[in-house]
Design a protein around this motif. Structure first.
Motif, PDB file in Angstrom:
ATOM      1  N   MET A   1       0.834  -1.203   0.000  1.00  0.00           N
ATOM      2  CA  MET A   1       0.000   0.000   0.000  1.00  0.00           C
ATOM      3  C   MET A   1       0.869   1.253   0.000  1.00  0.00           C
ATOM      4  SD  MET A   1      -3.250  -0.831   2.489  1.00  0.00           S
ATOM      5  CE  MET A   1      -2.227  -1.186   3.908  1.00  0.00           C
ATOM      6  N   GLU A   2       1.870   1.268   0.868  1.00  0.00           N
ATOM      7  CA  GLU A   2       2.772   2.426   0.964  1.00  0.00           C
ATOM      8  C   GLU A   2       3.491   2.664  -0.362  1.00  0.00           C
ATOM      9  OE1 GLU A   2       4.230   5.451   3.658  1.00  0.00           O
ATOM     10  OE2 GLU A   2       2.646   3.982   3.860  1.00  0.00           O
ATOM     11  N   ASN A   3       3.951   1.584  -0.994  1.00  0.00           N
ATOM     12  CA  ASN A   3       4.635   1.715  -2.285  1.00  0.00           C
ATOM     13  C   ASN A   3       3.701   2.259  -3.356  1.00  0.00           C
ATOM     14  OD1 ASN A   3       7.100   0.836  -1.299  1.00  0.00           O
ATOM     15  ND2 ASN A   3       6.749  -1.295  -1.879  1.00  0.00           N
ATOM     16  N   GLY A   4       2.446   1.832  -3.327  1.00  0.00           N
ATOM     17  CA  GLY A   4       1.482   2.337  -4.300  1.00  0.00           C
ATOM     18  C   GLY A   4       1.278   3.832  -4.158  1.00  0.00           C
ATOM     19  N   ILE A   5       1.136   4.289  -2.932  1.00  0.00           N
ATOM     20  CA  ILE A   5       0.958   5.725  -2.678  1.00  0.00           C
ATOM     21  C   ILE A   5       2.213   6.491  -3.079  1.00  0.00           C
ATOM     22  CG2 ILE A   5       0.613   7.473  -0.892  1.00  0.00           C
ATOM     23  CD1 ILE A   5      -1.147   5.341   0.565  1.00  0.00           C
ATOM     24  N   MET A   6       3.391   5.934  -2.723  1.00  0.00           N
ATOM     25  CA  MET A   6       4.651   6.611  -3.080  1.00  0.00           C
ATOM     26  C   MET A   6       4.786   6.732  -4.590  1.00  0.00           C
ATOM     27  SD  MET A   6       7.637   5.500  -0.368  1.00  0.00           S
ATOM     28  CE  MET A   6       7.714   3.814  -0.893  1.00  0.00           C
ATOM     29  N   GLU A   7       4.434   5.675  -5.315  1.00  0.00           N
ATOM     30  CA  GLU A   7       4.546   5.717  -6.780  1.00  0.00           C
ATOM     31  C   GLU A   7       3.589   6.749  -7.378  1.00  0.00           C
ATOM     32  OE1 GLU A   7       6.815   4.407  -8.910  1.00  0.00           O
ATOM     33  OE2 GLU A   7       7.774   3.879  -7.000  1.00  0.00           O
ATOM     34  N   THR A   8       2.415   6.876  -6.791  1.00  0.00           N
ATOM     35  CA  THR A   8       1.453   7.873  -7.261  1.00  0.00           C
ATOM     36  C   THR A   8       1.995   9.284  -7.059  1.00  0.00           C
ATOM     37  OG1 THR A   8      -0.415   6.401  -6.783  1.00  0.00           O
ATOM     38  CG2 THR A   8      -0.898   8.760  -6.947  1.00  0.00           C
ATOM     39  N   LEU A   9       2.615   9.520  -5.916  1.00  0.00           N
ATOM     40  CA  LEU A   9       3.086  10.868  -5.575  1.00  0.00           C
ATOM     41  C   LEU A   9       4.501  11.192  -6.053  1.00  0.00           C
ATOM     42  CD1 LEU A   9       1.717  11.320  -1.941  1.00  0.00           C
ATOM     43  CD2 LEU A   9       0.821  12.278  -4.069  1.00  0.00           C
TER      44      LEU A   9
ATOM     45  N   TYR B   1      -7.575   7.830  -5.773  1.00  0.00           N
ATOM     46  CA  TYR B   1      -8.156   6.782  -4.926  1.00  0.00           C
ATOM     47  C   TYR B   1      -9.593   7.024  -4.478  1.00  0.00           C
ATOM     48  CZ  TYR B   1      -3.261   5.440  -4.672  1.00  0.00           C
ATOM     49  OH  TYR B   1      -1.989   5.072  -4.985  1.00  0.00           O
ATOM     50  N   LYS B   2     -10.096   8.237  -4.622  1.00  0.00           N
ATOM     51  CA  LYS B   2     -11.417   8.554  -4.075  1.00  0.00           C
ATOM     52  C   LYS B   2     -12.524   7.705  -4.695  1.00  0.00           C
ATOM     53  CE  LYS B   2     -14.402  12.389  -2.834  1.00  0.00           C
ATOM     54  NZ  LYS B   2     -14.637  13.820  -2.939  1.00  0.00           N
ATOM     55  N   SER B   3     -12.445   7.435  -5.982  1.00  0.00           N
ATOM     56  CA  SER B   3     -13.520   6.648  -6.611  1.00  0.00           C
ATOM     57  C   SER B   3     -13.582   5.238  -6.019  1.00  0.00           C
ATOM     58  CB  SER B   3     -13.347   6.587  -8.128  1.00  0.00           C
ATOM     59  OG  SER B   3     -12.164   5.895  -8.469  1.00  0.00           O
ATOM     60  N   ASN B   4     -12.438   4.637  -5.732  1.00  0.00           N
ATOM     61  CA  ASN B   4     -12.433   3.318  -5.086  1.00  0.00           C
ATOM     62  C   ASN B   4     -12.995   3.413  -3.671  1.00  0.00           C
ATOM     63  OD1 ASN B   4     -11.334   2.023  -7.294  1.00  0.00           O
ATOM     64  ND2 ASN B   4      -9.237   2.257  -6.581  1.00  0.00           N
ATOM     65  N   TRP B   5     -12.653   4.474  -2.951  1.00  0.00           N
ATOM     66  CA  TRP B   5     -13.137   4.698  -1.587  1.00  0.00           C
ATOM     67  C   TRP B   5     -14.660   4.844  -1.586  1.00  0.00           C
ATOM     68  CZ3 TRP B   5     -12.170   4.306   3.321  1.00  0.00           C
ATOM     69  CH2 TRP B   5     -12.856   5.083   4.249  1.00  0.00           C
ATOM     70  N   GLU B   6     -15.173   5.591  -2.553  1.00  0.00           N
ATOM     71  CA  GLU B   6     -16.613   5.838  -2.603  1.00  0.00           C
ATOM     72  C   GLU B   6     -17.409   4.584  -2.934  1.00  0.00           C
ATOM     73  OE1 GLU B   6     -16.751   9.187  -5.269  1.00  0.00           O
ATOM     74  OE2 GLU B   6     -16.605  10.614  -3.599  1.00  0.00           O
ATOM     75  N   LYS B   7     -16.775   3.586  -3.528  1.00  0.00           N
ATOM     76  CA  LYS B   7     -17.453   2.316  -3.839  1.00  0.00           C
ATOM     77  C   LYS B   7     -17.690   1.473  -2.587  1.00  0.00           C
ATOM     78  CE  LYS B   7     -15.485   2.104  -8.450  1.00  0.00           C
ATOM     79  NZ  LYS B   7     -14.497   1.450  -9.311  1.00  0.00           N
ATOM     80  N   LEU B   8     -16.949   1.781  -1.510  1.00  0.00           N
ATOM     81  CA  LEU B   8     -17.119   1.027  -0.266  1.00  0.00           C
ATOM     82  C   LEU B   8     -18.375   1.497   0.468  1.00  0.00           C
ATOM     83  CD1 LEU B   8     -13.463   1.162   1.138  1.00  0.00           C
ATOM     84  CD2 LEU B   8     -14.541  -0.742  -0.078  1.00  0.00           C
TER      85      LEU B   8
ATOM     86  N   LEU C   1      -0.796  17.847  -3.449  1.00  0.00           N
ATOM     87  CA  LEU C   1      -0.526  16.416  -3.331  1.00  0.00           C
ATOM     88  C   LEU C   1      -1.742  15.657  -2.805  1.00  0.00           C
ATOM     89  CD1 LEU C   1       3.146  16.592  -2.018  1.00  0.00           C
ATOM     90  CD2 LEU C   1       2.362  16.038  -4.325  1.00  0.00           C
ATOM     91  N   ASN C   2      -2.474  16.243  -1.866  1.00  0.00           N
ATOM     92  CA  ASN C   2      -3.691  15.604  -1.367  1.00  0.00           C
ATOM     93  C   ASN C   2      -4.746  15.513  -2.470  1.00  0.00           C
ATOM     94  OD1 ASN C   2      -2.651  15.147   1.165  1.00  0.00           O
ATOM     95  ND2 ASN C   2      -3.639  16.911   2.109  1.00  0.00           N
ATOM     96  N   ASP C   3      -4.804  16.513  -3.329  1.00  0.00           N
ATOM     97  CA  ASP C   3      -5.739  16.494  -4.456  1.00  0.00           C
ATOM     98  C   ASP C   3      -5.396  15.349  -5.416  1.00  0.00           C
ATOM     99  OD1 ASP C   3      -7.972  17.664  -5.920  1.00  0.00           O
ATOM    100  OD2 ASP C   3      -6.470  18.315  -7.381  1.00  0.00           O
ATOM    101  N   ILE C   4      -4.111  15.129  -5.620  1.00  0.00           N
ATOM    102  CA  ILE C   4      -3.672  14.025  -6.488  1.00  0.00           C
ATOM    103  C   ILE C   4      -4.112  12.688  -5.899  1.00  0.00           C
ATOM    104  CG2 ILE C   4      -1.606  12.783  -7.287  1.00  0.00           C
ATOM    105  CD1 ILE C   4      -0.361  15.741  -7.423  1.00  0.00           C
ATOM    106  N   LEU C   5      -3.947  12.534  -4.590  1.00  0.00           N
ATOM    107  CA  LEU C   5      -4.390  11.294  -3.943  1.00  0.00           C
ATOM    108  C   LEU C   5      -5.903  11.137  -4.054  1.00  0.00           C
ATOM    109  CD1 LEU C   5      -2.173  11.128  -0.737  1.00  0.00           C
ATOM    110  CD2 LEU C   5      -1.998   9.729  -2.806  1.00  0.00           C
ATOM    111  N   ASN C   6      -6.637  12.229  -3.863  1.00  0.00           N
ATOM    112  CA  ASN C   6      -8.094  12.167  -4.009  1.00  0.00           C
ATOM    113  C   ASN C   6      -8.489  11.700  -5.405  1.00  0.00           C
ATOM    114  OD1 ASN C   6      -9.425  12.736  -1.594  1.00  0.00           O
ATOM    115  ND2 ASN C   6      -9.166  14.938  -1.842  1.00  0.00           N
TER     116      ASN C   6
END
Length: 144
Positions: free
Chosen positions: A17-25, A115-122, A107-112
């Motif tokens: 998970m950490e690596n995925g976030i790091m690669e995104t940012l 990943y936000k669409s996956n989060w909203e599916k939960l 950077l927070n906007d990039i994370l949103n």
């Protein structure tokens, strides 16, 4: 599954998970000349507000000497401001500058966006279960 296998599985998933976030940012951190660790420090200050080095270190489970060095680098880049307390010069407060707030919001906007669409599916229940699972793991693996 025995405890060691369970722990190793959690470690592997956490790293993934950490690596995925790091690669995104990574490209955006590179653009702002900060490391992923420095992004995390900025994110904590953004969420919590002004913190002293000790509080920030505790929040991130880092040694105060390492935290102090990272905050000094962030200040040199114009992202944080360090201010010694008048009553005790050993205590140093760290806050975000306007430039630091802009960087962390980008950077927070990039994370949103990533990943936000996956989060909203939960479902709400899944989100609660996920959070409770992390809290339970924290109880198991921390000394707090």
């Amino acid at each position: 599954m025995n405890f060691i296998t369970y722990k190793n599985t959690i470690d592997k998933l956490s790293r993934s998970m950490e690596n995925g976030i790091m690669e995104t940012l990574r490209p955006f951190c590179y653009k702002h000349k900060i490391t992923y660790l420095q992004y995390q420090i900025l994110a904590v200050i953004f969420e919590e507000g002004t913190l002293n080095i000790g509080e920030l270190s505790e929040n991130m489970s880092m040694d105060t000497g390492n935290m102090s060095a990272q905050c000094k680098r962030l200040e040199q880049k114009g992202y944080t401001l360090r201010l010694r307390k008048k009553y005790d010069e050993r205590v140093v407060d760290v806050s975000l500058t306007k430039q630091g707030r802009l960087v962390i919001m980008e950077l927070n906007d990039i994370l949103n966006k990533s990943y936000k669409s996956n989060w909203e599916k939960l479902s709400a229940e899944e989100k609660d279960n996920l959070l409770n699972s992390f809290k339970t793991m924290n109880k198991i693996f921390s000394n707090k």
